[in-house]
Every structure is written in structure tokens, then in C-alpha cells.
Motif scaffolding. Structure first.
Motif, mmCIF file in Angstrom:
data_model
loop_
_atom_site.group_PDB
_atom_site.id
_atom_site.type_symbol
_atom_site.label_atom_id
_atom_site.label_comp_id
_atom_site.label_asym_id
_atom_site.label_seq_id
_atom_site.Cartn_x
_atom_site.Cartn_y
_atom_site.Cartn_z
ATOM 1 N N ILE A 138 0.969 -0.940 -0.033
ATOM 2 C CA ILE A 138 -0.025 0.035 0.094
ATOM 3 C C ILE A 138 0.811 1.249 0.162
ATOM 4 C CG2 ILE A 138 -1.674 1.290 1.472
ATOM 5 C CD1 ILE A 138 -3.137 -1.380 2.117
ATOM 6 N N LEU A 139 2.046 1.255 0.779
ATOM 7 C CA LEU A 139 2.919 2.329 0.822
ATOM 8 C C LEU A 139 3.358 2.732 -0.486
ATOM 9 C CD1 LEU A 139 5.012 1.757 3.992
ATOM 10 C CD2 LEU A 139 3.865 3.898 3.358
ATOM 11 N N ASN A 140 3.929 1.493 -1.269
ATOM 12 C CA ASN A 140 4.416 1.763 -2.610
ATOM 13 C C ASN A 140 3.513 2.268 -3.577
ATOM 14 O OD1 ASN A 140 6.878 0.961 -1.838
ATOM 15 N ND2 ASN A 140 6.594 -1.241 -2.624
ATOM 16 N N ASP A 146 1.567 10.176 -5.181
ATOM 17 C CA ASP A 146 1.556 11.426 -4.488
ATOM 18 C C ASP A 146 0.955 11.644 -3.210
ATOM 19 O OD1 ASP A 146 3.437 13.436 -4.014
ATOM 20 O OD2 ASP A 146 2.510 14.916 -4.777
ATOM 21 N N LEU A 147 0.532 10.699 -2.699
ATOM 22 C CA LEU A 147 -0.333 10.619 -1.254
ATOM 23 C C LEU A 147 0.570 10.891 0.030
ATOM 24 C CD1 LEU A 147 -3.050 8.133 -2.025
ATOM 25 C CD2 LEU A 147 -3.206 10.388 -2.242
ATOM 26 N N GLN A 148 2.043 11.023 -0.206
ATOM 27 C CA GLN A 148 2.761 11.203 0.916
ATOM 28 C C GLN A 148 2.667 10.497 2.169
ATOM 29 O OE1 GLN A 148 2.106 15.413 1.884
ATOM 30 N NE2 GLN A 148 3.114 15.991 0.089
ATOM 31 N N PRO A 149 2.597 8.790 1.912
ATOM 32 C CA PRO A 149 2.448 7.883 2.802
ATOM 33 C C PRO A 149 3.737 8.123 3.794
ATOM 34 C CG PRO A 149 3.217 6.854 1.025
ATOM 35 C CD PRO A 149 2.932 8.405 0.451
ATOM 36 N N ARG A 150 3.415 7.744 5.054
ATOM 37 C CA ARG A 150 4.364 7.506 6.205
ATOM 38 C C ARG A 150 3.933 6.355 6.946
ATOM 39 N NH1 ARG A 150 5.372 12.819 9.239
ATOM 40 N NH2 ARG A 150 6.036 11.170 10.427
ATOM 41 N N LEU A 151 5.115 5.556 7.451
ATOM 42 C CA LEU A 151 4.477 4.492 8.457
ATOM 43 C C LEU A 151 5.011 5.022 9.688
ATOM 44 C CD1 LEU A 151 3.534 1.618 8.242
ATOM 45 C CD2 LEU A 151 5.844 0.637 7.981
ATOM 46 N N LEU A 152 4.146 5.227 10.732
ATOM 47 C CA LEU A 152 4.276 5.581 11.981
ATOM 48 C C LEU A 152 4.517 4.675 12.861
ATOM 49 C CD1 LEU A 152 1.373 8.286 12.042
ATOM 50 C CD2 LEU A 152 3.752 8.754 11.395
ATOM 51 N N PHE A 161 -4.731 13.066 2.082
ATOM 52 C CA PHE A 161 -5.797 12.566 1.174
ATOM 53 C C PHE A 161 -6.763 14.013 1.108
ATOM 54 C CE2 PHE A 161 -9.900 10.720 -0.372
ATOM 55 C CZ PHE A 161 -9.386 10.301 -1.622
ATOM 56 N N GLU A 162 -6.993 14.476 0.040
ATOM 57 C CA GLU A 162 -7.865 15.721 0.106
ATOM 58 C C GLU A 162 -7.421 16.530 1.110
ATOM 59 O OE1 GLU A 162 -11.808 14.047 0.283
ATOM 60 O OE2 GLU A 162 -11.893 13.179 -1.703
ATOM 61 N N GLY A 163 -6.083 17.092 1.250
ATOM 62 C CA GLY A 163 -5.660 18.092 1.888
ATOM 63 C C GLY A 163 -5.980 17.607 3.623
ATOM 64 N N GLU A 164 -6.134 16.532 3.970
ATOM 65 C CA GLU A 164 -6.165 16.019 5.424
ATOM 66 C C GLU A 164 -5.144 14.981 5.719
ATOM 67 O OE1 GLU A 164 -9.791 15.515 7.364
ATOM 68 O OE2 GLU A 164 -10.911 16.589 5.723
ATOM 69 N N ILE A 165 -4.484 14.926 6.787
ATOM 70 C CA ILE A 165 -3.620 13.791 7.052
ATOM 71 C C ILE A 165 -4.613 12.662 7.664
ATOM 72 C CG2 ILE A 165 -1.778 12.806 8.403
ATOM 73 C CD1 ILE A 165 -0.582 15.605 7.980
ATOM 74 N N LYS A 166 -4.649 11.368 7.118
ATOM 75 C CA LYS A 166 -5.369 10.222 7.622
ATOM 76 C C LYS A 166 -4.394 9.147 8.264
ATOM 77 C CE LYS A 166 -9.188 11.962 6.046
ATOM 78 N NZ LYS A 166 -10.237 12.517 7.022
ATOM 79 N N THR A 179 -14.090 2.810 1.336
ATOM 80 C CA THR A 179 -15.560 2.731 0.806
ATOM 81 C C THR A 179 -16.203 4.102 0.625
ATOM 82 O OG1 THR A 179 -16.470 2.142 2.805
ATOM 83 C CG2 THR A 179 -15.787 0.162 1.588
ATOM 84 N N THR A 180 -15.983 5.038 1.342
ATOM 85 C CA THR A 180 -16.580 6.557 1.363
ATOM 86 C C THR A 180 -15.872 7.235 0.352
ATOM 87 O OG1 THR A 180 -15.320 7.184 3.311
ATOM 88 C CG2 THR A 180 -17.324 6.079 3.792
ATOM 89 N N LYS A 181 -14.686 6.876 -0.001
ATOM 90 C CA LYS A 181 -13.969 8.015 -1.235
ATOM 91 C C LYS A 181 -13.522 7.160 -2.283
ATOM 92 C CE LYS A 181 -13.500 10.849 2.279
ATOM 93 N NZ LYS A 181 -14.299 12.056 2.494
ATOM 94 N N PRO A 182 -14.688 7.223 -3.445
ATOM 95 C CA PRO A 182 -14.252 6.297 -4.621
ATOM 96 C C PRO A 182 -12.869 6.708 -5.289
ATOM 97 C CG PRO A 182 -16.291 7.514 -4.718
ATOM 98 C CD PRO A 182 -15.581 7.890 -3.441
ATOM 99 N N ALA A 183 -12.174 7.634 -5.073
ATOM 100 C CA ALA A 183 -10.810 7.978 -5.727
ATOM 101 C C ALA A 183 -9.994 7.040 -4.982
ATOM 102 C CB ALA A 183 -10.374 9.490 -5.590
ATOM 103 N N LEU A 184 -9.877 6.999 -3.784
ATOM 104 C CA LEU A 184 -8.937 6.364 -3.197
ATOM 105 C C LEU A 184 -9.326 4.827 -3.212
ATOM 106 C CD1 LEU A 184 -6.631 6.307 -1.040
ATOM 107 C CD2 LEU A 184 -8.533 6.286 0.870
ATOM 108 N N GLN A 185 -10.519 4.456 -3.224
ATOM 109 C CA GLN A 185 -10.943 3.199 -3.722
ATOM 110 C C GLN A 185 -10.302 2.355 -4.778
ATOM 111 O OE1 GLN A 185 -15.175 2.324 -3.630
ATOM 112 N NE2 GLN A 185 -14.996 0.180 -2.677
ATOM 113 N N GLN A 186 -10.495 3.277 -5.961
ATOM 114 C CA GLN A 186 -9.937 3.124 -7.222
ATOM 115 C C GLN A 186 -8.178 2.936 -7.158
ATOM 116 O OE1 GLN A 186 -11.474 2.563 -9.987
ATOM 117 N NE2 GLN A 186 -9.643 2.304 -10.951
ATOM 118 N N ILE A 187 -7.559 3.841 -6.342
ATOM 119 C CA ILE A 187 -6.196 3.592 -6.165
ATOM 120 C C ILE A 187 -5.774 2.226 -5.429
ATOM 121 C CG2 ILE A 187 -4.173 4.731 -4.921
ATOM 122 C CD1 ILE A 187 -5.375 7.078 -5.185
ATOM 123 N N LEU A 188 -6.540 1.830 -4.431
ATOM 124 C CA LEU A 188 -6.298 0.855 -3.779
ATOM 125 C C LEU A 188 -7.182 -0.562 -4.036
ATOM 126 C CD1 LEU A 188 -5.761 2.546 0.095
ATOM 127 C CD2 LEU A 188 -4.073 1.909 -1.916
#
Length: 192
Positions: A138-140, A146-152, A161-166, A179-188
Motif C-alpha cells: 500500500i505504501l508503494n 503522491d499521497l505522501q504516505p508514512r509508516l508511523l 488525502f484531500e488536504g487532510e492527514i489520515k 468505501t466512502t472515497k471512490p478516488a481512494l478506492q480506485q487507487i487501492l
């Protein structure tokens, strides 16, 4: 909620608490992977660690390593006849020192001992390492989008995602959110 569900929830909570406690105990540890066997004869593991720091991380080598509490080779658990070198565990007295060393090692990119590439990493429990590995694919994909993922610490995924850090602790929560975000669902789509 019936008794079985409560029992499962309590069991999961206890396992997470145990994992967090174990990771907290190991929090000041550094794991050195790849130091050839037999290199510590006559030297001692502490001296090898100091030599690695002095040669690879010169800015760290100038400071005396008084923060070193303990150093030891980790015994084999699965196959004692394995040809790969055992890991070395270094226990430091301060977590800040561990963070400085790991940050300097990441900045240098390749750390070596007598010409052999080695790796310095934080020491985690086996369960935490497995949880961190599960985020790898998922990180890769997220890095490519360009979602700037990090492993905390210890094994939470964070991304923008959409200007907020999730932040998510497991794949199930990420799946529910996607499931609530179709764009993210498409990516993953293939990874969840």
C-alpha cells in the motif's frame, strides 16, 4: 454484543497491549543486520558497534558512546546451521541517541562494516514487524500517487488525502474509509 464477541474484542485488546508493551521495552534497541560472524572475536560486540559508528557516521563517532548499555548477538531460533550472520542487538540508555543514529544511517544510505553492507534498524517485536510488512504494498502504491504516505511508530499508516492527514492502524479501517472515497478506492482496489 454477545459474550463471544466481547471475548474476541477483549482478546484482541490484550494482544495489542502486550505488543505495545513489548515494543516499549525494545524502544531503545537498535538491530544491526549483516555483520559477518567471527568479527567480534577478541573485540567484543560493543567495540564493533563503536567502530561502525566511527567509520560510517563520523558526526556521531566524535561523541563518546557512553549511552551504550548492552550489546549482544541474537541466537538463532529456527535453524542454528543457517549461513547468514546473526543479528546484533544494541541497547542504548536513551531513545534520543537511537533516533540520532538511525537518522544519520538513513541519511548515509549505505552503512558498511569491513566493506560488507550492513543495515541498522529499530528493534520491534515480531508481530509489529509483520504489521509493518503488511503496509508495504500500500505504501508503494501511495508513493506513486503522491499521497505522501508514512509508516508511523509502531505500525500505523499515515497519508495525505484531500488536504487532510489520515491515519490507520489496520487494513480493515482503511478499507472502511476507502468505501466512502471512490478516488481512494480506485487507487487501492487490488490491495484491499
Amino acid at each position: 454484543m454477545d459474550a463471544e464477541q466481547k471475548r474476541e474484542k477483549r482478546l484482541k485488546t490484550n494482544e495489542e497491549s502486550l505488543r505495545e508493551l513489548w515494543d516499549n521495552i525494545k524502544r531503545t534497541n537498535i538491530r544491526i543486520i549483516g555483520v559477518p560472524e567471527g568479527g567480534e572475536r577478541g573485540k567484543g560486540t560493543e567495540k564493533i558497534f563503536q567502530e561502525i559508528i566511527a567509520k560510517n557516521l563520523p558526526s556521531m563517532g566524535k561523541e563518546p558512546l557512553t549511552q551504550l548499555q548492552e550489546a549482544q548477538r541474537v541466537p538463532y531460533k529456527i535453524n542454528p546451521r543457517r549461513k547468514t550472520p546473526r543479528h546484533t542487538l544494541i541497547k542504548l540508555t536513551k531513545i534520543k541517541d537511537k533516533d540520532k543514529i538511525l537518522k544519520a544511517a538513513r541519511k548515509k544510505k549505505q552503512v558498511t562494516y569491513k566493506g560488507t553492507p550492513i543495515r541498522l534498524s529499530a528493534d520491534f517485536s515480531a508481530e509489529t514487524l509483520q504489521a509493518r510488512r503488511e503496509w508495504h504494498d500500500i505504501l508503494n502504491v501511495m508513493k506513486g500517487k503522491d499521497l505522501q504516505p508514512r509508516l508511523l511508530h509502531p505500525a500505523r499508516l499515515s497519508f495525505r488525502f484531500e488536504g487532510e492527514i489520515k491515519t490507520f492502524t489496520d487494513k480493515q479501517k482503511l478499507r472502511e474509509f476507502s468505501t466512502t472515497k471512490p478516488a481512494l478506492q480506485q487507487i487501492l482496489k487490488e490491495l484491499l
